[in-house]
Design a protein around this motif. Structure first.
Motif, mmCIF file in Angstrom:
data_model
loop_
_atom_site.group_PDB
_atom_site.id
_atom_site.type_symbol
_atom_site.label_atom_id
_atom_site.label_comp_id
_atom_site.label_asym_id
_atom_site.label_seq_id
_atom_site.Cartn_x
_atom_site.Cartn_y
_atom_site.Cartn_z
ATOM 1 N N LYS A 54 0.889 -1.100 0.145
ATOM 2 C CA LYS A 54 -0.144 0.294 0.047
ATOM 3 C C LYS A 54 1.097 1.129 0.014
ATOM 4 O O LYS A 54 1.905 1.181 0.892
ATOM 5 C CB LYS A 54 -0.822 0.204 1.165
ATOM 6 C CG LYS A 54 -2.028 -0.979 1.474
ATOM 7 C CD LYS A 54 -3.052 -0.524 0.767
ATOM 8 C CE LYS A 54 -4.194 -1.808 0.244
ATOM 9 N NZ LYS A 54 -3.788 -2.654 -0.512
ATOM 10 N N SER A 55 0.483 2.024 -0.914
ATOM 11 C CA SER A 55 1.406 3.408 -0.887
ATOM 12 C C SER A 55 1.023 4.451 -0.054
ATOM 13 O O SER A 55 -0.138 4.587 0.229
ATOM 14 C CB SER A 55 1.636 3.841 -2.426
ATOM 15 O OG SER A 55 0.382 4.506 -2.773
ATOM 16 N N GLU A 56 2.078 5.285 0.594
ATOM 17 C CA GLU A 56 1.523 6.378 1.165
ATOM 18 C C GLU A 56 2.439 7.586 0.698
ATOM 19 O O GLU A 56 3.768 7.164 0.275
ATOM 20 C CB GLU A 56 1.714 5.914 2.757
ATOM 21 C CG GLU A 56 0.884 5.378 3.487
ATOM 22 C CD GLU A 56 1.514 4.622 4.890
ATOM 23 O OE1 GLU A 56 2.210 5.321 5.411
ATOM 24 O OE2 GLU A 56 1.144 3.510 5.065
ATOM 25 N N PRO A 57 1.965 8.841 1.157
ATOM 26 C CA PRO A 57 2.794 9.953 0.551
ATOM 27 C C PRO A 57 4.360 9.927 1.238
ATOM 28 O O PRO A 57 4.213 9.438 2.400
ATOM 29 C CB PRO A 57 2.029 11.145 1.048
ATOM 30 C CG PRO A 57 0.662 10.749 1.447
ATOM 31 C CD PRO A 57 0.960 9.248 1.947
ATOM 32 N N GLY A 58 5.219 10.136 0.534
ATOM 33 C CA GLY A 58 6.621 10.216 0.879
ATOM 34 C C GLY A 58 7.009 11.648 1.440
ATOM 35 O O GLY A 58 6.042 12.439 1.852
ATOM 36 N N GLU A 113 2.408 -1.121 -6.172
ATOM 37 C CA GLU A 113 2.029 0.251 -5.906
ATOM 38 C C GLU A 113 3.098 0.958 -5.123
ATOM 39 O O GLU A 113 3.346 2.044 -5.456
ATOM 40 C CB GLU A 113 0.750 0.055 -5.109
ATOM 41 C CG GLU A 113 0.034 1.387 -4.644
ATOM 42 C CD GLU A 113 -1.140 1.216 -3.905
ATOM 43 O OE1 GLU A 113 -1.967 0.226 -4.036
ATOM 44 O OE2 GLU A 113 -1.193 1.988 -2.964
ATOM 45 N N SER A 114 3.838 0.403 -4.120
ATOM 46 C CA SER A 114 4.687 0.855 -3.294
ATOM 47 C C SER A 114 6.027 0.468 -3.530
ATOM 48 O O SER A 114 6.221 -0.529 -4.369
ATOM 49 C CB SER A 114 4.331 0.845 -1.909
ATOM 50 O OG SER A 114 4.249 -0.494 -1.614
ATOM 51 N N SER A 141 6.801 2.532 1.883
ATOM 52 C CA SER A 141 5.463 2.550 1.610
ATOM 53 C C SER A 141 5.445 3.794 0.517
ATOM 54 O O SER A 141 4.204 3.868 0.108
ATOM 55 C CB SER A 141 4.571 2.812 2.657
ATOM 56 O OG SER A 141 5.186 3.952 3.405
ATOM 57 N N VAL A 142 6.395 4.676 0.313
ATOM 58 C CA VAL A 142 6.421 5.569 -0.873
ATOM 59 C C VAL A 142 5.719 5.020 -2.105
ATOM 60 O O VAL A 142 6.465 3.879 -2.510
ATOM 61 C CB VAL A 142 7.340 6.511 -0.840
ATOM 62 C CG1 VAL A 142 8.720 5.880 -1.478
ATOM 63 C CG2 VAL A 142 7.039 7.830 -1.709
ATOM 64 N N GLY A 143 5.074 5.685 -2.991
ATOM 65 C CA GLY A 143 4.694 5.016 -4.435
ATOM 66 C C GLY A 143 5.601 4.927 -5.275
ATOM 67 O O GLY A 143 6.661 5.806 -5.298
ATOM 68 N N SER A 177 10.116 13.676 -5.924
ATOM 69 C CA SER A 177 8.748 13.542 -5.284
ATOM 70 C C SER A 177 8.660 12.068 -4.853
ATOM 71 O O SER A 177 7.508 12.030 -4.143
ATOM 72 C CB SER A 177 7.940 14.031 -6.272
ATOM 73 O OG SER A 177 7.509 13.365 -7.297
ATOM 74 N N LEU A 178 9.229 11.191 -5.107
ATOM 75 C CA LEU A 178 8.973 9.693 -4.753
ATOM 76 C C LEU A 178 10.168 9.268 -3.881
ATOM 77 O O LEU A 178 10.474 8.392 -4.016
ATOM 78 C CB LEU A 178 8.759 8.814 -5.914
ATOM 79 C CG LEU A 178 7.570 9.292 -6.917
ATOM 80 C CD1 LEU A 178 7.485 8.266 -8.250
ATOM 81 C CD2 LEU A 178 5.964 9.037 -6.053
ATOM 82 N N THR A 179 10.191 9.817 -2.614
ATOM 83 C CA THR A 179 11.212 9.282 -1.800
ATOM 84 C C THR A 179 11.012 9.434 -0.436
ATOM 85 O O THR A 179 9.733 9.900 -0.063
ATOM 86 C CB THR A 179 12.469 10.194 -1.838
ATOM 87 O OG1 THR A 179 12.328 11.360 -1.114
ATOM 88 C CG2 THR A 179 12.915 10.694 -3.006
ATOM 89 N N ASP A 180 11.446 8.632 0.553
ATOM 90 C CA ASP A 180 11.135 8.744 1.892
ATOM 91 C C ASP A 180 12.451 8.372 2.641
ATOM 92 O O ASP A 180 13.440 8.362 2.135
ATOM 93 C CB ASP A 180 9.933 7.704 2.193
ATOM 94 C CG ASP A 180 10.159 6.310 1.858
ATOM 95 O OD1 ASP A 180 11.536 6.139 1.761
ATOM 96 O OD2 ASP A 180 9.223 5.534 1.933
#
Lengths: 97, 484
Positions: free
Chosen positions: A67-71, B18-19, B24-26, B35-38
């Protein structure tokens, strides 16, 4: 340094991208050599019949559901970057295959 | 001297999730940079990666589709290297316990013509391992820019044995692999989006020699034809060096698609020592029998198995299957139509030759089509039952059906396109045509058999195409013979 558990400190330093002084080279050679010595000792234990393990804890199958969450917002992600441009990290040019 | 090339391929495939693989980032392509990092993707201190179950399951499925051996336990290791594409100075990969060992892939080589199936071969595989993708570098004149959006995308590396010998085999391998992965719904395999990338190892040796020649790795082969062209160039280059009395060095070369040549990147001496060790942050994964069986039960029929079934079950010719097979959605559409159609082969014909053509002209995808499988089947049956002629079906019914999505039977009725049923009426029309064209009749009688086609055309026009051509010919012949 040479011996049964000596280490090529220049090669290790090069792999780690570290520049060592002569003194540091000597000190780290000794310390890393001791570590190798320690593992050599472990190697003497008879482990035939023991299943190899990849981890100290007997825990397996730890999963995250897909499940994706905002990063992080880009500006936050780049906060530590020494140089940036167009929301990207700017680094010296390094071209490699 | 004759030389033989030996080729092995390393294919990286982004697993469809999806992630990201460890957080869990997309995932995504084309998003705003970074914009897709964590914190996990960036490798910030104190983070703990946790593996994505979906990425593991899909990778196991790939291993099964490739007939590989799935281990009881698989684990992840750190591959250490310094390069700006990896923010934590190591990539989480798999070293000695990959998710799949061995395996094989069935490929089809190009046939002698488009209508003839090519030779099938089985290429042996070494392994497949699941790792994290790294960031992307954009090289400028003096500096490089780093975008970490791609970093952490689940990436499956599929390694073949040095089991191929021609650029055509490598091309067929990638085509077959892509098809299989699309069937398994494990990756989109869009090479333009970097979802499938390929490096090749290639060497040449005198034909008949057992020992392998000096190996060269080619990078940046970012299209299936790029792989073919890059290999063709490199094999020829190596042979020329040897023929000229030179020696080859083990090196990594890049492929410049624009110039159509490979160029030196780095030599063996600069190659890496990755110092792999087990990643202490990640727990091993045990794949038990129940899990294995559940995944095995979810595997799709493989593309070439489906093709063989189409030959056997529906008697489809190779040309039709070669259009249907690469597209599972299209196959499903066909099979739905085939269930209802009296002649499944005709259904395939209409789909491949008419529906796809119209969709292409209209710039639509199959899912946007107003024609569904049931309507194709109905159209096939109307022709088979002699309700309409094939010509009218093609020229009047199908275009209308494509435009409006109306049932073919309703179109036939509304436009009054049914074949005229009354033999009497047809005989009357034919008789009139024969009467009105004495010159043509004389010509036929004097031996010019082809002249009768003119009369057939007249009959068709008079009946607005509704006459059954199978009846018109004999009828005209009979009437003309009576004149003679």
């Amino acid at each position: 340094m040479s011996g049964p558990h000596s280490i090529d400190i220049d090669y290790v330093a090069q792999l780690a991208r570290l520049e060592l002084t002569a003194k540091e080279r000597e000190r780290f050679s000794g310390q890393l050599g001791d570590i190798l010595q320690h593992f050599a000792q472990l190697n003497e234990v008879d482990v035939s019949g023991v299943e190899p393990m990849a981890h100290a804890f007997p825990v397996e199958n730890v999963f995250r559901e897909d499940k994706s969450e905002p990063g992080l917002p880009p500006e936050k992600a780049l906060e530590n970057a020494p140089r940036k441009r167009n929301n990207m990290v700017l680094v010296p040019k390094v071209v490699e295959g | 001297m004759e030389y033989e090339a030996v080729i092995g391929l390393e294919v990286h495939v982004q697993v469809k999730t999806e992630s990201k693989i460890f957080s869990s980032v997309g995932v995504g392509f084309g998003a705003q940079p970074n914009s897709l990092t964590d914190p996990v993707v960036l490798g910030l201190p104190g983070v703990l990666p946790v593996i994505n179950r979906e990425a593991v399951e899909k990778s196991i499925k790939v291993g099964m589709l490739l007939n590989g051996s799935i281990p009881r336990v698989t684990k992840w290791d750190r591959k250490n290297y310094f390069y700006p594409d990896s923010p934590k100075n190591y990539q989480i990969s798999q070293f000695d316990r990959p998710i799949c060992s061995g395996g094989e892939l069935e490929i089809e080589l190009k046939g002698p013509s488009r209508n003839v199936m090519g030779e099938h071969k089985t290429i042996a595989l070494t392994r497949a391992h699941l790792e994290e993708d790294v960031g992307k570098l954009i090289h400028l004149e003096q500096e490089s820019l780093v975008d970490f959006n791609r970093a952490g995308t689940p990436l499956l590396e599929i390694v073949s044995e040095p089991d191929m010998h021609t650029p055509e085999e490598a091309y067929a391998y990638l085509t077959a692999l892509k098809m299989l992965l699309i069937y398994g719904e494990v990756s989109h395999c869009d090479m333009e989006k970097g979802q499938m990338r390929c490096d090749a190892n290639v060497s040449v040796r005198p034909a008949g020699q057992k020992k392998l020649g000096v190996k060269v790795e080619i990078k940046n082969l970012n299209s299936i034809s790029g792989v073919r062209n890059g290999l063709a160039y490199e094999i020829e280059r190596q042979i020329q060096v040897l023929l000229g009395g030179g020696t080859l060095v083990q090196e990594t070369r890049g492929w410049d698609a624009a110039k159509g040549m490979t160029y030196h990147l780095r030599s063996k001496e600069e190659s890496h020592d990755y110092r792999y060790f087990p990643d202490p942050d990640l727990m091993p994964v045990r794949i038990d029998r129940r899990w294995r069986e559940r995944l095995r039960a979810s595997l799709p029929e493989k593309p070439f198995d489906r093709q063989r079934r189409y030959f056997d079950q529906y008697s489809l010719p190779y040309t039709l299957t070669s259009v249907l097979i690469p597209d599972p959605e299209l196959c499903h559409f066909f099979e739905e139509a085939a269930k209802r159609a009296k002649l499944p082969r005709q259904a395939a014909n209409w789909i491949v030759n008419n529906l796809l053509g119209e969709l292409g002209k209209a710039g639509l995808t199959l899912s946007e089509s107003k024609v569904n499988p049931a309507k194709i089947a109905q159209l096939v049956n109307l022709i088979e039952e002699g309700v309409i002629s094939k010509n009218l079906a093609k020229e009047r019914v199908f275009p209308e059906m494509f435009k409006t999505g109306e049932n073919p039977a309703a179109i036939v009725q509304a436009k009054d396109l049914g074949l005229s049923e009354s033999a009497e009426e047809l005989e009357k029309i034919c008789s009139e045509i024969v009467q009105a064209n004495p010159d043509t009749v004389a010509e036929v009688l004097s031996g010019n058999k082809k002249a009768i086609n003119f009369l057939k055309g007249r009959v068709m026009r008079a009946t607005r195409g509704k006459a059954n051509p199978a009846l018109v010919g004999p009828l005209l012949e009979k009437l003309i013979a009576e004149k003679g």
